[in-house]
Design a protein around this motif. Structure first.
Motif, PDB file in Angstrom:
ATOM      1  N   LYS A 131      -1.824  -6.558  10.019  1.00  0.00           N
ATOM      2  CA  LYS A 131      -2.519  -6.758   8.940  1.00  0.00           C
ATOM      3  C   LYS A 131      -3.587  -5.561   8.980  1.00  0.00           C
ATOM      4  O   LYS A 131      -3.977  -5.155  10.245  1.00  0.00           O
ATOM      5  CB  LYS A 131      -3.356  -8.018   9.233  1.00  0.00           C
ATOM      6  N   VAL A 132      -4.007  -4.952   7.931  1.00  0.00           N
ATOM      7  CA  VAL A 132      -4.876  -3.708   7.868  1.00  0.00           C
ATOM      8  C   VAL A 132      -5.864  -3.997   6.764  1.00  0.00           C
ATOM      9  O   VAL A 132      -5.436  -4.722   5.661  1.00  0.00           O
ATOM     10  CB  VAL A 132      -4.083  -2.544   7.315  1.00  0.00           C
TER      11      VAL A 132
ATOM     12  N   ALA B 164       0.717  -1.228   0.131  1.00  0.00           N
ATOM     13  CA  ALA B 164       0.048   0.002  -0.133  1.00  0.00           C
ATOM     14  C   ALA B 164       0.668   1.091   0.160  1.00  0.00           C
ATOM     15  O   ALA B 164       2.035   1.348   0.712  1.00  0.00           O
ATOM     16  CB  ALA B 164      -1.017   0.089   1.257  1.00  0.00           C
ATOM     17  N   PRO B 165       0.590   2.384  -0.582  1.00  0.00           N
ATOM     18  CA  PRO B 165       1.107   3.419  -0.538  1.00  0.00           C
ATOM     19  C   PRO B 165       1.091   4.278   0.665  1.00  0.00           C
ATOM     20  O   PRO B 165       0.195   3.786   1.477  1.00  0.00           O
ATOM     21  CB  PRO B 165       0.694   4.145  -1.728  1.00  0.00           C
ATOM     22  N   GLU B 166       1.678   5.527   1.052  1.00  0.00           N
ATOM     23  CA  GLU B 166       1.613   5.837   2.395  1.00  0.00           C
ATOM     24  C   GLU B 166       0.404   6.759   1.931  1.00  0.00           C
ATOM     25  O   GLU B 166       0.187   7.144   1.240  1.00  0.00           O
ATOM     26  CB  GLU B 166       2.890   7.081   2.331  1.00  0.00           C
ATOM     27  N   LEU B 167      -0.269   6.701   3.249  1.00  0.00           N
ATOM     28  CA  LEU B 167      -1.720   7.414   3.144  1.00  0.00           C
ATOM     29  C   LEU B 167      -1.820   7.873   4.534  1.00  0.00           C
ATOM     30  O   LEU B 167      -1.421   7.525   5.552  1.00  0.00           O
ATOM     31  CB  LEU B 167      -2.697   6.417   3.166  1.00  0.00           C
ATOM     32  N   VAL B 168      -2.146   9.242   4.428  1.00  0.00           N
ATOM     33  CA  VAL B 168      -2.383  10.066   5.670  1.00  0.00           C
ATOM     34  C   VAL B 168      -3.764  10.797   5.676  1.00  0.00           C
ATOM     35  O   VAL B 168      -4.238  11.350   4.953  1.00  0.00           O
ATOM     36  CB  VAL B 168      -1.080  11.229   5.860  1.00  0.00           C
ATOM     37  N   LEU B 169      -4.638  10.423   6.604  1.00  0.00           N
ATOM     38  CA  LEU B 169      -5.789  10.790   6.899  1.00  0.00           C
ATOM     39  C   LEU B 169      -6.146  11.483   8.083  1.00  0.00           C
ATOM     40  O   LEU B 169      -5.409  10.894   9.177  1.00  0.00           O
ATOM     41  CB  LEU B 169      -6.940   9.764   6.491  1.00  0.00           C
ATOM     42  N   SER B 170      -7.107  12.251   8.402  1.00  0.00           N
ATOM     43  CA  SER B 170      -7.416  12.805   9.728  1.00  0.00           C
ATOM     44  C   SER B 170      -8.208  11.762  10.558  1.00  0.00           C
ATOM     45  O   SER B 170      -9.118  10.982   9.966  1.00  0.00           O
ATOM     46  CB  SER B 170      -8.326  13.903   9.613  1.00  0.00           C
ATOM     47  N   ASP B 171      -7.953  11.623  12.014  1.00  0.00           N
ATOM     48  CA  ASP B 171      -8.626  10.631  12.739  1.00  0.00           C
ATOM     49  C   ASP B 171      -9.758  11.479  13.110  1.00  0.00           C
ATOM     50  O   ASP B 171     -10.385  12.751  12.770  1.00  0.00           O
ATOM     51  CB  ASP B 171      -7.767  10.259  14.010  1.00  0.00           C
TER      52      ASP B 171
ATOM     53  N   HIS C 266     -10.430  12.978  15.753  1.00  0.00           N
ATOM     54  CA  HIS C 266     -10.204  14.237  16.538  1.00  0.00           C
ATOM     55  C   HIS C 266      -9.728  15.285  15.402  1.00  0.00           C
ATOM     56  O   HIS C 266      -8.954  16.388  15.860  1.00  0.00           O
ATOM     57  CB  HIS C 266      -9.507  13.976  17.636  1.00  0.00           C
ATOM     58  N   GLY C 267      -9.417  14.870  14.157  1.00  0.00           N
ATOM     59  CA  GLY C 267      -8.809  15.953  13.397  1.00  0.00           C
ATOM     60  C   GLY C 267      -7.398  15.676  13.498  1.00  0.00           C
ATOM     61  O   GLY C 267      -6.602  16.757  12.599  1.00  0.00           O
ATOM     62  N   ASN C 268      -6.636  14.862  14.077  1.00  0.00           N
ATOM     63  CA  ASN C 268      -5.320  14.565  14.110  1.00  0.00           C
ATOM     64  C   ASN C 268      -4.731  13.819  12.836  1.00  0.00           C
ATOM     65  O   ASN C 268      -5.521  12.850  12.325  1.00  0.00           O
ATOM     66  CB  ASN C 268      -4.616  13.882  15.291  1.00  0.00           C
ATOM     67  N   PRO C 269      -3.606  13.879  12.223  1.00  0.00           N
ATOM     68  CA  PRO C 269      -3.193  13.293  10.956  1.00  0.00           C
ATOM     69  C   PRO C 269      -2.795  11.921  11.539  1.00  0.00           C
ATOM     70  O   PRO C 269      -2.348  11.545  12.559  1.00  0.00           O
ATOM     71  CB  PRO C 269      -1.910  13.885  10.448  1.00  0.00           C
ATOM     72  N   PHE C 270      -3.450  10.868  10.818  1.00  0.00           N
ATOM     73  CA  PHE C 270      -3.092   9.523  11.076  1.00  0.00           C
ATOM     74  C   PHE C 270      -2.461   8.722   9.905  1.00  0.00           C
ATOM     75  O   PHE C 270      -2.632   8.950   8.402  1.00  0.00           O
ATOM     76  CB  PHE C 270      -4.185   8.536  11.170  1.00  0.00           C
ATOM     77  N   HIS C 271      -1.227   8.257   9.959  1.00  0.00           N
ATOM     78  CA  HIS C 271      -0.107   7.942   9.138  1.00  0.00           C
ATOM     79  C   HIS C 271      -0.577   6.261   8.924  1.00  0.00           C
ATOM     80  O   HIS C 271      -0.244   5.419   9.814  1.00  0.00           O
ATOM     81  CB  HIS C 271       1.123   8.024   9.303  1.00  0.00           C
ATOM     82  N   LEU C 272      -0.732   5.794   7.612  1.00  0.00           N
ATOM     83  CA  LEU C 272      -1.088   4.279   7.488  1.00  0.00           C
ATOM     84  C   LEU C 272       0.216   3.554   7.834  1.00  0.00           C
ATOM     85  O   LEU C 272       0.117   2.379   8.259  1.00  0.00           O
ATOM     86  CB  LEU C 272      -1.529   4.108   5.984  1.00  0.00           C
ATOM     87  N   SER C 273       1.219   4.050   7.534  1.00  0.00           N
ATOM     88  CA  SER C 273       2.611   3.512   7.829  1.00  0.00           C
ATOM     89  C   SER C 273       2.760   3.452   9.379  1.00  0.00           C
ATOM     90  O   SER C 273       3.848   2.495   9.573  1.00  0.00           O
ATOM     91  CB  SER C 273       3.860   4.353   7.336  1.00  0.00           C
ATOM     92  N   SER C 274       2.100   3.738  10.312  1.00  0.00           N
ATOM     93  CA  SER C 274       2.186   3.548  11.667  1.00  0.00           C
ATOM     94  C   SER C 274       1.710   2.175  11.958  1.00  0.00           C
ATOM     95  O   SER C 274       2.076   1.583  13.013  1.00  0.00           O
ATOM     96  CB  SER C 274       1.309   4.600  12.465  1.00  0.00           C
ATOM     97  N   LEU C 275       1.054   1.558  11.124  1.00  0.00           N
ATOM     98  CA  LEU C 275       0.600   0.224  11.298  1.00  0.00           C
ATOM     99  C   LEU C 275       1.524  -0.964  10.381  1.00  0.00           C
ATOM    100  O   LEU C 275       1.209  -2.028  10.586  1.00  0.00           O
ATOM    101  CB  LEU C 275      -0.861   0.178  10.689  1.00  0.00           C
TER     102      LEU C 275
END
Length: 117
Positions: free
Chosen positions: A108-109, A86-93, A95-104
């Protein structure tokens, strides 16, 4: 296609992917790919570890859980999936904070996408 073993029943492979195993090799939509002798270790079976890469299908193996998956063919039939990464993906959680897919990374996601159109 999700499997428990990379050696699968040929008929099941054909039914689930559309590829037909013939004397010429694996054929689909007018395209045939020659298969080596070790692609069919036992009559009526296919070794996806050999066959899938030849057909441009990415292979993901989860050894601890004894599960493997092959993706749709890519380069041979013109599909766009080139890897199972999967490519890097950053979305807001929530609460509006950025969430990075790479943190997982390493986990398995399951990504669920929805569109209203």
């Amino acid at each position: 296609m999700i499997v428990g073993d990379l050696v699968v029943d040929q008929a099941a492979f054909e039914a689930r992917t559309g590829w037909q195993i013939q004397r010429e090799g694996a054929c689909k939509g007018g395209v045939c790919v020659q298969l080596p002798d070790d692609a069919t270790p036992v009559a009526g079976s296919l070794d996806l570890g050999v066959v899938a890469p030849l057909l441009g299908m990415p292979v993901v193996v989860d050894e601890p859980h004894g599960v493997s998956a092959i993706g749709p063919e890519t380069g041979i039939t013109g599909r766009v999936l080139t890897t199972a990464d999967a490519p890097e993906l950053v979305l807001s959680d929530a609460h509006g904070n950025p969430f990075h897919l790479s943190s997982l990374l390493g986990q398995k996601v399951l990504l669920v996408a929805w569109a209203s159109w």
